[in-house]
Scaffold this motif. Structure first.
Motif, PDB file in Angstrom:
ATOM      1  N   LYS A  17       0.805  -1.227   0.000  1.00  0.00           N
ATOM      2  CA  LYS A  17       0.000   0.000   0.000  1.00  0.00           C
ATOM      3  C   LYS A  17       0.837   1.276   0.000  1.00  0.00           C
ATOM      4  O   LYS A  17       0.393   2.310  -0.505  1.00  0.00           O
ATOM      5  CB  LYS A  17      -0.950  -0.020   1.188  1.00  0.00           C
ATOM      6  CG  LYS A  17      -2.032  -1.060   1.048  1.00  0.00           C
ATOM      7  CD  LYS A  17      -3.053  -0.841   2.116  1.00  0.00           C
ATOM      8  CE  LYS A  17      -4.222  -1.754   1.960  1.00  0.00           C
ATOM      9  NZ  LYS A  17      -5.262  -1.435   2.922  1.00  0.00           N
ATOM     10  N   LYS A  24      -2.098   1.654   9.729  1.00  0.00           N
ATOM     11  CA  LYS A  24      -2.538   0.632   8.772  1.00  0.00           C
ATOM     12  C   LYS A  24      -1.389  -0.250   8.316  1.00  0.00           C
ATOM     13  O   LYS A  24      -0.257   0.194   8.183  1.00  0.00           O
ATOM     14  CB  LYS A  24      -3.154   1.313   7.530  1.00  0.00           C
ATOM     15  CG  LYS A  24      -4.434   2.076   7.837  1.00  0.00           C
ATOM     16  CD  LYS A  24      -4.910   2.913   6.659  1.00  0.00           C
ATOM     17  CE  LYS A  24      -5.551   2.098   5.566  1.00  0.00           C
ATOM     18  NZ  LYS A  24      -6.205   2.994   4.555  1.00  0.00           N
ATOM     19  N   GLY A  45      -5.429  -5.924   3.994  1.00  0.00           N
ATOM     20  CA  GLY A  45      -6.536  -6.379   3.156  1.00  0.00           C
ATOM     21  C   GLY A  45      -7.637  -6.879   4.069  1.00  0.00           C
ATOM     22  O   GLY A  45      -7.359  -7.281   5.209  1.00  0.00           O
ATOM     23  N   GLY A  46      -8.878  -6.812   3.582  1.00  0.00           N
ATOM     24  CA  GLY A  46     -10.003  -7.328   4.367  1.00  0.00           C
ATOM     25  C   GLY A  46     -10.233  -6.569   5.667  1.00  0.00           C
ATOM     26  O   GLY A  46     -10.832  -7.097   6.596  1.00  0.00           O
ATOM     27  N   GLY A  47      -9.765  -5.340   5.715  1.00  0.00           N
ATOM     28  CA  GLY A  47     -10.004  -4.502   6.893  1.00  0.00           C
ATOM     29  C   GLY A  47      -9.177  -4.892   8.111  1.00  0.00           C
ATOM     30  O   GLY A  47      -9.411  -4.395   9.205  1.00  0.00           O
ATOM     31  N   GLU A  63      -1.933   7.299   8.737  1.00  0.00           N
ATOM     32  CA  GLU A  63      -2.743   8.141   7.865  1.00  0.00           C
ATOM     33  C   GLU A  63      -3.670   8.994   8.703  1.00  0.00           C
ATOM     34  O   GLU A  63      -4.101   8.569   9.778  1.00  0.00           O
ATOM     35  CB  GLU A  63      -3.614   7.207   7.009  1.00  0.00           C
ATOM     36  CG  GLU A  63      -3.501   7.407   5.548  1.00  0.00           C
ATOM     37  CD  GLU A  63      -4.247   6.325   4.763  1.00  0.00           C
ATOM     38  OE1 GLU A  63      -3.669   5.812   3.817  1.00  0.00           O
ATOM     39  OE2 GLU A  63      -5.406   6.008   5.092  1.00  0.00           O
ATOM     40  N   LYS A  64      -4.025  10.136   8.206  1.00  0.00           N
ATOM     41  CA  LYS A  64      -5.059  10.946   8.844  1.00  0.00           C
ATOM     42  C   LYS A  64      -6.357  10.132   8.843  1.00  0.00           C
ATOM     43  O   LYS A  64      -6.715   9.515   7.835  1.00  0.00           O
ATOM     44  CB  LYS A  64      -5.242  12.226   8.026  1.00  0.00           C
ATOM     45  CG  LYS A  64      -6.335  13.128   8.511  1.00  0.00           C
ATOM     46  CD  LYS A  64      -5.764  14.294   9.289  1.00  0.00           C
ATOM     47  CE  LYS A  64      -6.864  15.058   9.998  1.00  0.00           C
ATOM     48  NZ  LYS A  64      -6.512  15.383  11.375  1.00  0.00           N
ATOM     49  N   LEU A  79     -10.227   9.933   8.711  1.00  0.00           N
ATOM     50  CA  LEU A  79     -11.316  10.806   8.260  1.00  0.00           C
ATOM     51  C   LEU A  79     -12.593  10.471   9.036  1.00  0.00           C
ATOM     52  O   LEU A  79     -12.951   9.306   9.181  1.00  0.00           O
ATOM     53  CB  LEU A  79     -11.521  10.653   6.761  1.00  0.00           C
ATOM     54  CG  LEU A  79     -10.298  11.050   5.916  1.00  0.00           C
ATOM     55  CD1 LEU A  79     -10.502  10.741   4.449  1.00  0.00           C
ATOM     56  CD2 LEU A  79      -9.976  12.537   6.086  1.00  0.00           C
ATOM     57  N   HIS A 137     -17.052   5.889   1.153  1.00  0.00           N
ATOM     58  CA  HIS A 137     -16.110   5.068   0.399  1.00  0.00           C
ATOM     59  C   HIS A 137     -16.579   5.090  -1.050  1.00  0.00           C
ATOM     60  O   HIS A 137     -17.648   4.572  -1.374  1.00  0.00           O
ATOM     61  CB  HIS A 137     -16.086   3.634   0.946  1.00  0.00           C
ATOM     62  CG  HIS A 137     -15.235   2.694   0.134  1.00  0.00           C
ATOM     63  ND1 HIS A 137     -14.087   2.114   0.621  1.00  0.00           N
ATOM     64  CD2 HIS A 137     -15.374   2.238  -1.133  1.00  0.00           C
ATOM     65  CE1 HIS A 137     -13.558   1.352  -0.328  1.00  0.00           C
ATOM     66  NE2 HIS A 137     -14.318   1.414  -1.400  1.00  0.00           N
ATOM     67  N   GLN A 147     -20.537  -0.234   5.727  1.00  0.00           N
ATOM     68  CA  GLN A 147     -19.503  -1.201   6.099  1.00  0.00           C
ATOM     69  C   GLN A 147     -19.623  -1.608   7.555  1.00  0.00           C
ATOM     70  O   GLN A 147     -20.046  -0.830   8.405  1.00  0.00           O
ATOM     71  CB  GLN A 147     -18.107  -0.579   5.928  1.00  0.00           C
ATOM     72  CG  GLN A 147     -17.780  -0.151   4.520  1.00  0.00           C
ATOM     73  CD  GLN A 147     -16.359   0.398   4.404  1.00  0.00           C
ATOM     74  OE1 GLN A 147     -15.661   0.564   5.398  1.00  0.00           O
ATOM     75  NE2 GLN A 147     -15.953   0.693   3.182  1.00  0.00           N
ATOM     76  N   HIS A 183     -14.913  -2.420   8.613  1.00  0.00           N
ATOM     77  CA  HIS A 183     -14.201  -2.040   7.389  1.00  0.00           C
ATOM     78  C   HIS A 183     -14.500  -2.972   6.223  1.00  0.00           C
ATOM     79  O   HIS A 183     -13.771  -3.001   5.242  1.00  0.00           O
ATOM     80  CB  HIS A 183     -12.678  -1.983   7.616  1.00  0.00           C
ATOM     81  CG  HIS A 183     -12.260  -1.103   8.744  1.00  0.00           C
ATOM     82  ND1 HIS A 183     -12.607   0.233   8.824  1.00  0.00           N
ATOM     83  CD2 HIS A 183     -11.521  -1.357   9.846  1.00  0.00           C
ATOM     84  CE1 HIS A 183     -12.104   0.749   9.926  1.00  0.00           C
ATOM     85  NE2 HIS A 183     -11.451  -0.197  10.571  1.00  0.00           N
ATOM     86  N   GLU A 227      -9.641   2.886  -5.031  1.00  0.00           N
ATOM     87  CA  GLU A 227     -10.506   3.179  -3.890  1.00  0.00           C
ATOM     88  C   GLU A 227     -10.146   4.511  -3.232  1.00  0.00           C
ATOM     89  O   GLU A 227      -8.966   4.797  -2.999  1.00  0.00           O
ATOM     90  CB  GLU A 227     -10.407   2.059  -2.848  1.00  0.00           C
ATOM     91  CG  GLU A 227     -10.920   0.728  -3.360  1.00  0.00           C
ATOM     92  CD  GLU A 227     -11.150  -0.308  -2.257  1.00  0.00           C
ATOM     93  OE1 GLU A 227     -11.959  -1.215  -2.476  1.00  0.00           O
ATOM     94  OE2 GLU A 227     -10.529  -0.198  -1.174  1.00  0.00           O
ATOM     95  N   GLU A 229      -6.392   2.792  -1.671  1.00  0.00           N
ATOM     96  CA  GLU A 229      -5.701   1.629  -2.242  1.00  0.00           C
ATOM     97  C   GLU A 229      -6.261   1.299  -3.621  1.00  0.00           C
ATOM     98  O   GLU A 229      -7.319   1.788  -4.010  1.00  0.00           O
ATOM     99  CB  GLU A 229      -5.818   0.402  -1.324  1.00  0.00           C
ATOM    100  CG  GLU A 229      -7.222  -0.164  -1.222  1.00  0.00           C
ATOM    101  CD  GLU A 229      -7.237  -1.591  -0.681  1.00  0.00           C
ATOM    102  OE1 GLU A 229      -6.201  -2.270  -0.683  1.00  0.00           O
ATOM    103  OE2 GLU A 229      -8.328  -2.029  -0.279  1.00  0.00           O
TER     104      GLU A 229
END
Ligand code: ADP
Length: 448
Positions: free
Chosen positions: A116, A158, A163-165, A200-201, A203, A208, A232, A235, A275, A287
């Motif tokens: 990523k 992250k 993957g897959g949340g 990451e920030k 949000l 999405h 969701q 995630h 995404e 991603e």
């Protein structure tokens, strides 16, 4: 064109590919584990071959077994579906080395987007807007804390290989960083064998929004608009729709072109999804998935194209069968993911389906590999079907979804269908006014 394609997957997506092959006059080969001998994809394909014991690792994820199956059956190309080996660069490379065609992008493109951090760097360089965050991986807690201060809390830690949340942790302040950092790392290590993380920030109220792109591998690419997958849980997507209720034509054309131009510049081949999180009119790349998505049917419904057919054509060296100009949106489409799960805990509920009745009628598509008397094995994902509706507009699609749900029968097992019955009564769902956090909050209030 290929004469024979092997499908390295199971369930509804394997059946989806069998259907495209049959319409194209291509022979299909199903692979299956010992527990899937009676599965629908095996019954429907032209040929089938057993590739190992029930667990995914010993069958659908076994590269030697799948390559051998190609050699035994004489398949010239492999469609990986989604999940399993669909984003495995090593698999794509090994197929190439065996002169078998992987129906998807090159191993290099899979590798590029599979990490990523590299994906974000690449996309940034191609002019795609990204979520503010660390430049590359974050190795120490001190570094994570200083980035948190720099970009401002809340932040999300992250997994690079995520993957897959999984491997994703929120930190609302410096004091929460220590636990978020260490938990994300250990989850990432356990799930992906790679504990690299980035920051990451976070949000607070985004939607999405993902853009479907299609490249010909020779420097041309088109986009097929967006899908809104904001509903969701943990995630993971629960319901998807197209077009996105919050996206107008101008915005779609702008972000769509940005994505199509970006993938054209790297000579991307086949289907891909870029995404984004979308908040206050701004897009933030998170991603790219280098495969067919579970939710591809909503795009097929509104544009009237067969994305699997297109994937096969491009893999065979043929041009994409439509141009950007020829793509016009027709109506609105919604997909729900039906899982064998027991509510309210969403715990897996494998078992025997004593009676199954699929809904039908105008604008209703049921993608499922289930049949009367089928026993859902406990070894795989709990998705048992996707119900996709299409209407002239969003209210018609919603009404159609409600009507289709009233016809659907799954006896013998528990499913998450009651969740959708309840969601359809919510004004936020009816109006389309929800973000990625809406469902979690609603579940806490209504489903525990
Ligand atoms: P995965 O590959 O595990 O699916 P993604 O990066 O695609 O991970 O993110 C999955 C979901 O996690 C997103 O759709 C969103 O709901 C949530 N998410 C990811 N990044 C952020 C962020 N920066 N802020 C808020 N939510 C996020």
């Amino acid at each position: 064109m290929f004469e024979k394609i092997l499908i390295a997957n199971r369930g509804e997506i394997a059946l989806r590919v069998v259907r495209a092959c049959r319409e194209m006059g291509i022979q299909s080969v199903a692979v299956h584990s010992t527990s899937d001998v009676d599965a629908m994809h095996v019954r429907m394909a032209d040929e089938s071959i057993c590739i190992g014991p029930p667990t995914g690792a010993q069958s659908y994820l076994s590269i030697p077994a799948i390559v051998s199956a190609c050699e035994i059956t004489g398949a010239q190309a492999v469609h990986p579906g989604y999940g399993f080996l669909s984003e495995n660069a090593k698999f794509a490379q090994i197929l190439e080395d065996h002169e078998l065609k992987f129906i998807g992008p090159t191993a290099d493109h899979i590798r590029l987007m599979g990490d990523k951090i590299t994906a974000k760097d690449t996309m940034k360089g191609l002019g795609v807007p990204c979520v503010p965050g660390s430049e590359g991986g974050v190795d120490t807690l001190d570094e994570a804390i200083s980035i948190g201060k720099q970009i401002g809390y809340p932040v999300i830690v992250k997994a690079t290989a995520g993957g897959g949340g999984r491997g994703m942790k929120l930190a609302k302040s410096t004091s929460e960083m220590e636990s978020a950092f260490h938990t994300a790392r250990s989850e990432a290590k356990a799930a992906f064998g790679n504990d690299e993380v980035y920051v990451e920030k976070y949000l607070g109220k985004p939607r999405h929004i993902e853009i479907q792109i299609f490249g010909d591998g020779k420097g041309k690419a088109v986009h097929l608009g967006e899908r809104d997958c904001s509903l969701q849980r943990r995630h993971q997507k629960v319901l998807e729709e197209a077009p996105g209720p919050a996206i107008d034509e101008k915005t779609r054309a702008r972000i769509g072109k940005t994505c199509a131009d970006a993938v054209a510049r790297i000579n991307y081949a086949g289907a891909g999804t870029v995404e984004f999180l979308y908040e206050d009119g701004e897009f933030y790349f998170i991603e790219m998935n280098t495969r067919l998505q579970v939710e591809h049917p909503v795009t097929e419904a509104i544009y009237g194209v067969d994305l699997v057919r297109e994937q096969i054509r491009v893999a065979a060296g043929e041009p994409i069968s439509f141009s950007q100009k020829s793509l016009q949106i027709d109506g609105h489409s919604i997909e729900i993911r039906i899982n064998a799960e027991k509510l309210p805990a969403f715990s897996p509920s494998p078992g025997r389906i004593t009676q199954y009745h699929a809904p039908g009628g105008l604008g209703v598509r049921m993608d499922s590999a289930i049949y009367d008397g089928y026993s859902i094995p406990p070894h795989y994902d709990s998705l048992i079907g996707k119900l996709i509706v299409h209407g002239r507009d969003r209210p018609e699609a919603l009404a159609r979804l409600g009507r289709a749900l009233s016809e659907l029968i799954f006896d013998g097992i528990d499913t998450n269908v009651p969740l959708f019955d309840a969601l359809l009564r919510e004004s936020a769902i009816q109006s389309g006014n929800y973000n990625i956090h809406w469902l979690e909050k609603w579940l806490t209030k209504n489903f525990q």
